[in-house]
Write an enzyme that holds these catalytic residues in place. Sequence first.
Site, PDB file in Angstrom:
ATOM      1  N   CYS A 138      38.584  39.325  40.441  1.00 18.27           N
ATOM      2  CA  CYS A 138      39.613  39.975  41.028  1.00 18.27           C
ATOM      3  C   CYS A 138      39.628  41.457  40.481  1.00 18.27           C
ATOM      4  O   CYS A 138      39.709  42.397  41.027  1.00 18.27           O
ATOM      5  CB  CYS A 138      40.852  39.254  41.102  1.00 18.27           C
ATOM      6  SG  CYS A 138      41.439  38.653  39.404  1.00 18.27           S
ATOM      7  N   HIS A 217      47.990  42.171  39.380  1.00 21.83           N
ATOM      8  CA  HIS A 217      47.348  42.746  38.138  1.00 21.83           C
ATOM      9  C   HIS A 217      47.631  44.351  38.530  1.00 21.83           C
ATOM     10  O   HIS A 217      47.933  44.939  39.784  1.00 21.83           O
ATOM     11  CB  HIS A 217      46.053  42.781  38.037  1.00 21.83           C
ATOM     12  CG  HIS A 217      45.674  41.378  37.742  1.00 21.83           C
ATOM     13  ND1 HIS A 217      45.897  40.443  36.806  1.00 21.83           N
ATOM     14  CD2 HIS A 217      44.397  40.835  38.548  1.00 21.83           C
ATOM     15  CE1 HIS A 217      45.216  39.321  36.961  1.00 21.83           C
ATOM     16  NE2 HIS A 217      44.282  39.480  37.782  1.00 21.83           N
TER      17      HIS A 217
HETATM   18  P1  NAP Z   1      42.495  27.022  41.330  1.00 24.49           P
HETATM   19  O1  NAP Z   1      43.513  27.705  42.164  1.00 24.49           O
HETATM   20  O2  NAP Z   1      42.838  26.242  40.147  1.00 24.49           O
HETATM   21  O3  NAP Z   1      41.573  26.218  42.202  1.00 24.49           O
HETATM   22  C1  NAP Z   1      40.253  25.400  42.054  1.00 24.49           C
HETATM   23  C2  NAP Z   1      40.152  24.129  42.721  1.00 24.49           C
HETATM   24  O4  NAP Z   1      39.150  23.297  42.505  1.00 24.49           O
HETATM   25  C3  NAP Z   1      41.568  23.214  42.623  1.00 24.49           C
HETATM   26  O5  NAP Z   1      41.938  22.956  43.927  1.00 24.49           O
HETATM   27  C4  NAP Z   1      40.679  21.995  41.992  1.00 24.49           C
HETATM   28  O6  NAP Z   1      41.274  20.644  42.102  1.00 24.49           O
HETATM   29  C5  NAP Z   1      39.264  21.924  42.417  1.00 24.49           C
HETATM   30  N1  NAP Z   1      38.341  21.343  41.528  1.00 24.49           N
HETATM   31  C6  NAP Z   1      38.499  21.077  40.162  1.00 24.49           C
HETATM   32  N2  NAP Z   1      37.643  20.590  39.713  1.00 24.49           N
HETATM   33  C7  NAP Z   1      36.530  20.439  40.667  1.00 24.49           C
HETATM   34  C8  NAP Z   1      35.424  19.749  40.695  1.00 24.49           C
HETATM   35  N3  NAP Z   1      34.591  19.147  39.820  1.00 24.49           N
HETATM   36  N4  NAP Z   1      34.655  19.823  42.171  1.00 24.49           N
HETATM   37  C9  NAP Z   1      35.075  20.571  43.052  1.00 24.49           C
HETATM   38  N5  NAP Z   1      36.489  20.977  43.114  1.00 24.49           N
HETATM   39  C10 NAP Z   1      37.196  20.882  41.791  1.00 24.49           C
HETATM   40  O7  NAP Z   1      41.354  28.276  40.786  1.00 24.49           O
HETATM   41  P2  NAP Z   1      41.063  29.614  41.714  1.00 24.49           P
HETATM   42  O8  NAP Z   1      42.017  30.356  40.955  1.00 24.49           O
HETATM   43  O9  NAP Z   1      40.750  29.283  43.086  1.00 24.49           O
HETATM   44  O10 NAP Z   1      39.662  29.772  40.958  1.00 24.49           O
HETATM   45  C11 NAP Z   1      38.459  29.459  41.435  1.00 24.49           C
HETATM   46  C12 NAP Z   1      37.318  30.491  41.156  1.00 24.49           C
HETATM   47  O11 NAP Z   1      37.658  31.776  41.252  1.00 24.49           O
HETATM   48  C13 NAP Z   1      37.147  30.828  39.489  1.00 24.49           C
HETATM   49  O12 NAP Z   1      35.993  30.974  38.982  1.00 24.49           O
HETATM   50  C14 NAP Z   1      38.210  31.937  39.075  1.00 24.49           C
HETATM   51  O13 NAP Z   1      37.886  32.516  38.039  1.00 24.49           O
HETATM   52  C15 NAP Z   1      37.864  32.680  40.555  1.00 24.49           C
HETATM   53  N6  NAP Z   1      38.886  33.693  40.716  1.00 24.49           N
HETATM   54  C16 NAP Z   1      40.068  33.407  40.746  1.00 24.49           C
HETATM   55  C17 NAP Z   1      41.078  34.374  40.914  1.00 24.49           C
HETATM   56  C18 NAP Z   1      42.707  34.136  40.885  1.00 24.49           C
HETATM   57  O14 NAP Z   1      43.256  34.988  40.530  1.00 24.49           O
HETATM   58  N7  NAP Z   1      42.876  33.093  41.131  1.00 24.49           N
HETATM   59  C19 NAP Z   1      40.777  35.628  41.489  1.00 24.49           C
HETATM   60  C20 NAP Z   1      39.380  35.956  41.580  1.00 24.49           C
HETATM   61  C21 NAP Z   1      38.484  34.926  41.305  1.00 24.49           C
HETATM   62  P3  NAP Z   1      41.896  20.037  43.515  1.00 24.49           P
HETATM   63  O15 NAP Z   1      40.451  19.312  44.268  1.00 24.49           O
HETATM   64  O16 NAP Z   1      42.497  18.610  42.956  1.00 24.49           O
HETATM   65  O17 NAP Z   1      42.729  20.631  44.299  1.00 24.49           O
END
Ligand code: NAP
Length: 334
Positions: A138, A217
């Site tokens: 992001c 942010h």
């Molecule tokens: P998140 O909200 O924690 O969501 C991740 C999801 O993946 C959860 O729903 C989780 O559990 C599921 N998960 C966990 N282990 C897994 C596995 N082995 N296989 C498949 N699914 C699994 O994370 P997020 O913020 O979306 O981040 C995802 C990616 O985007 C990361 O690389 C992060 O750095 C990037 N990102 C995040 C943001 C931000 O601000 N949030 C911004 C830009 C980029 P359940 O299946 O139980 O739900």
Amino acid sequence: MKVKVAINGYGTIGKRVADAVSKQDDMEIIGVTKTKPDYVSKMTAYPLYVAVPENMGTFEEAGVKVHGTIGDLLKKADIVVDGSPGKIGAEHKPMYEKAGVKAVFEGGEKHELAGVSFNAMANYDSAIGKDFVRVVSCNTTGLCRTLYPLYRDFGIDNVKAVMIRRSADPPDSKKGPINAIEPVLKVPSHHGPDVQTVIPDLNISTMAVKVPTTIMHLHSVIVELKKEAGTEDVLNVWENTPRVKFVRGADGVKSTAQIMEMARDMGRNRSDMYEIIVWKDGVHVDGKTLYYSQAIHQESDVVPENIDCIRAMTNLEKNKLKSIEKTDKAMGIN
Ligand code: NAP
């Protein structure tokens, strides 16, 4: 025929990419995965698959109907968006290779995992036809959105920027700081080198600070331009840049709180603000030195980038501006 998209990791980013894909007329969601049968599994409108096959029993016990495992989903997919937590995507890559499915990784993965790091305006062409691409984080997306057009039109000698980071996303009640300001002591921070994975010869160094907020942010940026420019020249460039939006303190938008309220007033899905928000009355150019502040909605700014990335990788569209326009029109971004 629509491109068949699977979502592996249906969390903050995965949910939003699924909704954005559903709004496009050239791609469709064929399924999403979950690791556990929680309320999200029970209420999702998309076909549900089990991300970790060993957990199948827990879904059966909870009475949550699933269509199979991630392996079954990959058999039907043209491309998977890996929205699992940072570093887990890397563990999934061999599975995608074995299934012969293209994969979009997110910013929590290393550049080397995919070899191509993506921002639609800056390097759309580098993703065309590729099997693996990483959409940058992001913060990196925010920096690329406003810096790339300046780099293209004026040239940039160097950039110094401070990332004032939200400490956790709104649904995350476990992280902090709660009542503190926490400097990131690794200096310069990783954000500068991450921007260079998209714009390799941009001279940029960054620092970061975590603050007790969940909503956005904020970046304070100082740019030494190569060519002298007026404030109006810089504003004109951003005016014509997709996914960059102006607000004015003079109109009552003085903080990230009002920006989020604006997203709610706009009726945006999940109250998202996909654009990078620049305070118009906070932009100032002094000779070749440009100062500005921008706000990043971390949960959603990468979402339209994921759509363009899918389009480039699956050869749906070779022209970046056409893809950006199509994505934005479908998502209500103007
Ligand atoms: P998140 O909200 O924690 O969501 C991740 C999801 O993946 C959860 O729903 C989780 O559990 C599921 N998960 C966990 N282990 C897994 C596995 N082995 N296989 C498949 N699914 C699994 O994370 P997020 O913020 O979306 O981040 C995802 C990616 O985007 C990361 O690389 C992060 O750095 C990037 N990102 C995040 C943001 C931000 O601000 N949030 C911004 C830009 C980029 P359940 O299946 O139980 O739900």
